[in-house]
Design a protein around this motif. Structure first.
Motif, mmCIF file in Angstrom:
data_model
loop_
_atom_site.group_PDB
_atom_site.id
_atom_site.type_symbol
_atom_site.label_atom_id
_atom_site.label_comp_id
_atom_site.label_asym_id
_atom_site.label_seq_id
_atom_site.Cartn_x
_atom_site.Cartn_y
_atom_site.Cartn_z
ATOM 1 N N PHE A 404 0.151 3.795 17.240
ATOM 2 C CA PHE A 404 0.722 5.115 17.026
ATOM 3 C C PHE A 404 2.073 5.006 16.315
ATOM 4 O O PHE A 404 2.813 4.026 16.526
ATOM 5 C CB PHE A 404 0.899 5.839 18.362
ATOM 6 N N TYR A 405 2.383 5.992 15.484
ATOM 7 C CA TYR A 405 3.641 5.974 14.720
ATOM 8 C C TYR A 405 3.797 4.631 13.974
ATOM 9 O O TYR A 405 4.853 4.015 13.966
ATOM 10 C CB TYR A 405 4.846 6.193 15.637
ATOM 11 N N SER A 406 2.719 4.192 13.356
ATOM 12 C CA SER A 406 2.717 2.855 12.739
ATOM 13 C C SER A 406 3.702 2.746 11.581
ATOM 14 O O SER A 406 4.085 1.631 11.199
ATOM 15 C CB SER A 406 1.307 2.490 12.265
ATOM 16 N N HIS A 407 4.124 3.877 11.005
ATOM 17 C CA HIS A 407 5.100 3.828 9.917
ATOM 18 C C HIS A 407 6.461 3.350 10.396
ATOM 19 O O HIS A 407 7.327 3.012 9.579
ATOM 20 C CB HIS A 407 5.245 5.218 9.288
ATOM 21 N N TYR A 431 -6.655 0.868 14.011
ATOM 22 C CA TYR A 431 -6.339 2.171 13.433
ATOM 23 C C TYR A 431 -4.822 2.336 13.423
ATOM 24 O O TYR A 431 -4.175 2.278 14.473
ATOM 25 C CB TYR A 431 -6.982 3.291 14.257
ATOM 26 N N PHE A 432 -4.246 2.507 12.230
ATOM 27 C CA PHE A 432 -2.834 2.801 12.088
ATOM 28 C C PHE A 432 -2.669 4.319 11.993
ATOM 29 O O PHE A 432 -3.106 4.940 11.016
ATOM 30 C CB PHE A 432 -2.250 2.142 10.832
ATOM 31 N N ILE A 433 -2.053 4.901 13.013
ATOM 32 C CA ILE A 433 -1.858 6.347 13.038
ATOM 33 C C ILE A 433 -0.518 6.678 12.374
ATOM 34 O O ILE A 433 0.525 6.137 12.758
ATOM 35 C CB ILE A 433 -1.850 6.887 14.482
ATOM 36 N N VAL A 434 -0.552 7.532 11.372
ATOM 37 C CA VAL A 434 0.670 7.932 10.665
ATOM 38 C C VAL A 434 0.741 9.455 10.600
ATOM 39 O O VAL A 434 -0.292 10.134 10.669
ATOM 40 C CB VAL A 434 0.706 7.353 9.229
ATOM 41 N N PRO A 435 1.942 10.024 10.472
ATOM 42 C CA PRO A 435 2.068 11.485 10.290
ATOM 43 C C PRO A 435 1.424 11.913 8.974
ATOM 44 O O PRO A 435 1.163 11.083 8.087
ATOM 45 C CB PRO A 435 3.585 11.701 10.264
ATOM 46 N N GLU A 436 1.171 13.186 8.854
ATOM 47 C CA GLU A 436 0.580 13.706 7.623
ATOM 48 C C GLU A 436 1.474 13.399 6.426
ATOM 49 O O GLU A 436 1.007 13.130 5.325
ATOM 50 C CB GLU A 436 0.387 15.226 7.737
ATOM 51 N N THR A 437 2.772 13.409 6.632
ATOM 52 C CA THR A 437 3.726 13.092 5.559
ATOM 53 C C THR A 437 4.654 11.988 6.044
ATOM 54 O O THR A 437 5.298 12.130 7.076
ATOM 55 C CB THR A 437 4.577 14.323 5.192
ATOM 56 N N ILE A 438 4.686 10.889 5.342
ATOM 57 C CA ILE A 438 5.597 9.803 5.704
ATOM 58 C C ILE A 438 6.415 9.419 4.484
ATOM 59 O O ILE A 438 6.049 9.683 3.348
ATOM 60 C CB ILE A 438 4.844 8.553 6.228
#
Length: 632
Positions: A404-407, A431-438
């Motif tokens: 989660f929050y992989s960015h 699975y790398f979970i990222v926000p819609e906009t990073i």
């Protein structure tokens, strides 16, 4: 030679500047079929470089870097070349001083013995080809009185620990001590558990210093009294400098990217020094490729190991409960990872219907041990944790990880985390979970991980990270920095030239090749373009027959070498001679190769003797592998 490239990547030529590699074109010239590398410049200008000369190009940046190609022969980057050499000359002088400091130190040298071989025989798995090679390189270092300073770079699960264990065994069986420094208490405990029995079988005592131990003071006392042969410790343990005892023969630093520059500089001249990493920081990689630090690569994956499937998505795109239930139904374990402790509660809400345990660095010793035990040996199949699990948590039944929050993670952290799953013949999924906009930088970081997600991709990932962040100062304290816009490979080439104070002679001679039919590496022999390009480059850069023999052995891994490749190798061998002879034309008729050259002087023969056996009277040049050249 470490810098591979692919279609679309940007290359730089020291005369023509930056262009983009389009692909390979096969052309027949003088009855000889050759592969040519096609490089595109501005205004639809192209360069065609014969495959045996592709070494004149250096890797600049990957195809997704946004690099701008230049006008053929009118490079703005190359105008700064004198400034580059001036700056690098200063660095080279500092490196020469480091060389002098190292050469003034004399350490104990170690040799293989019966106890060492007995330790090796207790290893229950078959070594990979890369492990065998790395062990040989390290043992050769340890047989010298000059301090070893080597980086062992290998992907997660490729066997770095076993290679390091053998270096430690060689040290211990030569009546010296070793210290194994790791970044986390979990990794320290794992190394202790996996090594204690093997060392006990050769009557060597090991111990671990970490916050999970209650008897640290007693262990420290025994270590200082030479009652312990191998000490495993975290670097965060207070007073580690006081643990560097007189009989210390080897320091091993695991996951070197976790440690600061100053800390490593203190260690590297105290004993033989071995650093381990799947993704070394740019500065360490810089030191290795600059020949200040030696490097060994573990490139061969364990038998049966499969690539981890990597997916980047938003939280809304993922049905987390369904993914987890499928793994649990198959009696498998699941990692759920967050970058900060405060995010754990969010994940707990997502898996409230499952049995899970929590792990993070703020927990007590008892809490940590209980959590690891419940996850690895108990009935709780889900571990919610911070990135504390990136090192040392080896669960063979774990095949799914969701980050989660992989960015918010670094490149090395993401790569290490990815290596926690799929450690058997079952394919792992991450699975790398990222926000819609990073942010753009975070996107580039995730993109690099995706591009190098295959087995063994850690080293190439580090190379791209170095391009991304810069090389860092070699003798200073910066972990990253700029390479003046030339790309890391040309930077290293110029740095090596400055250190050696020699001008590398470029082999761009125009030789007429006649009769070398199909002198290529066919695609039906090596169908992976990137690997095929890599062999072309390696062969274009060799400087002696021994290097050529090594590459030929590597080629045999792809099967019997076809006649087209042997024909190309003939060109490579003769190309070696063109460093010393002004060859004008080469004609091949059956087994005889006739070479026409300009006048040569006697002193040239002395240089050539490093490459061939020479009959000066009859002007017959015999290569060490029996290729006969008749000079006319």
């Amino acid at each position: 030679m470490f810098f591979s490239f692919d279609k679309g990547d940007y290359l730089i030529h020291e005369k023509y500047g930056i262009g983009q590699f389009i692909g390979i074109e096969s052309l027949t010239i003088n009855n000889t079929l050759l592969d040519f590398f096609k490089i595109k410049y501005l205004n639809d200008s192209f360069l065609l470089i014969p495959s045996y000369n592709i070494g004149v190009f250096k890797f600049h940046s990957n195809k997704d870097s946004g690099t701008l190609i230049e006008t053929l022969g009118k490079s703005s980057i190359l105008k700064k070349q004198s400034k580059l050499k001036e700056e690098i000359s200063k660095t080279a002088q500092e490196l020469i001083e480091i060389y002098k400091a190292r050469e003034s130190i004399v350490l104990q040298n170690f040799y293989e013995n019966d106890d060492y071989h007995e330790f090796c025989n207790y290893f229950e798995h078959e070594l990979t080809k890369s492990q065998k090679k790395s062990i040989t390189e390290i043992n050769q270092d340890l047989s010298k009185t000059k301090p070893m300073d080597r980086l062992l770079c290998g992907d997660v699960g490729f066997g770095k620990t076993e290679v390091a264990a053998r270096a430690i065994a060689l040290t211990l069986t030569n009546n010296h001590k070793a210290i194994f420094i790791v970044p986390t208490t979990i990794l320290a405990s794992q190394h202790f558990e996996s090594l204690k029995d093997r060392f006990l079988l050769i009557n060597k005592k090991i111990a671990v210093l970490s916050k999970l131990n209650e008897n640290n003071n007693l262990i420290k006392k025994k270590w200082l009294n030479s009652e312990i042969d191998l000490l495993i410790t975290t670097a965060h343990h207070k007073g580690i400098e006081n643990l560097l005892i007189e009989k210390l023969g080897l320091i091993v630093l695991d996951e070197e990217h976790h440690f600061g520059v100053k800390f490593k500089e203190k260690l590297r001249l105290k004993a033989h020094f071995l650093q381990l990493s799947a993704t070394p920081i740019p500065r360490t990689l810089h030191l290795s490729l600059s020949k200040i630090k030696d490097i060994s690569l573990l490139e061969t994956p364990p038998i049966g190991r499969k690539d981890v499937l990597l997916n980047v998505c938003s939280l809304n795109d993922l049905k987390i409960e369904d993914l987890i239930k499928k793994e649990i139904d198959n009696n498998c374990k699941v990692f759920l990872v967050v970058p900060r402790v405060q995010y754990i509660s969010e994940v707990e809400k997502l898996v409230s219907s499952f049995q899970y345990v929590v792990l993070h660095g703020q927990m007590t010793k008892d809490e940590t041990n209980r959590a690891l035990s419940d996850f690895s040996r108990g009935n709780k199949n889900i571990l919610i944790s911070t990135n504390i699990v990136e090192s040392g948590v080896n669960i063979l039944t774990a095949n799914l990880m969701i980050v989660f929050y992989s960015h918010m993670f670094g490149i090395a952290q993401l790569h290490q985390l990815k290596g926690r799953v799929g450690r058997t013949d079952v394919q792992g999924k991450v699975y790398f979970i990222v926000p819609e906009t990073i942010k753009e930088v975070a996107f580039d970081r995730i993109n690099m991980i995706q591009q190098n997600s295959s087995l063994g991709g850690g080293f190439q990932l580090s190379m791209q990270d170095m391009e991304f962040r810069g090389t860092g100062t070699v003798v200073g304290s910066k972990q990253s920095g700029k390479d003046y816009g030339f790309g890391a490979e040309m930077y290293f080439d110029v740095l090596s030239e400055c250190i050696e104070k020699t001008s590398k002679k470029k082999n761009e001679n125009k030789i007429a090749w006649i009769g070398f039919s199909d002198a290529t590496i066919p695609k039906d022999y090596i169908n992976d373009d990137k690997i095929r390009f890599s062999f072309y480059k390696k062969l274009s850069l060799i400087s002696n027959i021994e290097e050529l023999k090594k590459i030929i052995e590597d080629l045999k891994d792809f099967g019997d070498i076809p006649k087209q490749v042997y024909s190309f190798l003939d060109i490579v061998k003769i190309n070696l001679l063109s460093f010393f002879l002004k060859i004008k034309k080469v004609i091949k008729q059956e087994q005889i190769i006739e070479v026409f050259y300009e006048d040569i002087e006697l002193e040239v023969f002395i240089k050539i003797q490093e490459i061939v056996l020479i009959d000066v009277v009859n002007k017959n040049f015999l290569f060490k592998d029996e290729l006969l050249l008749i000079f006319s």
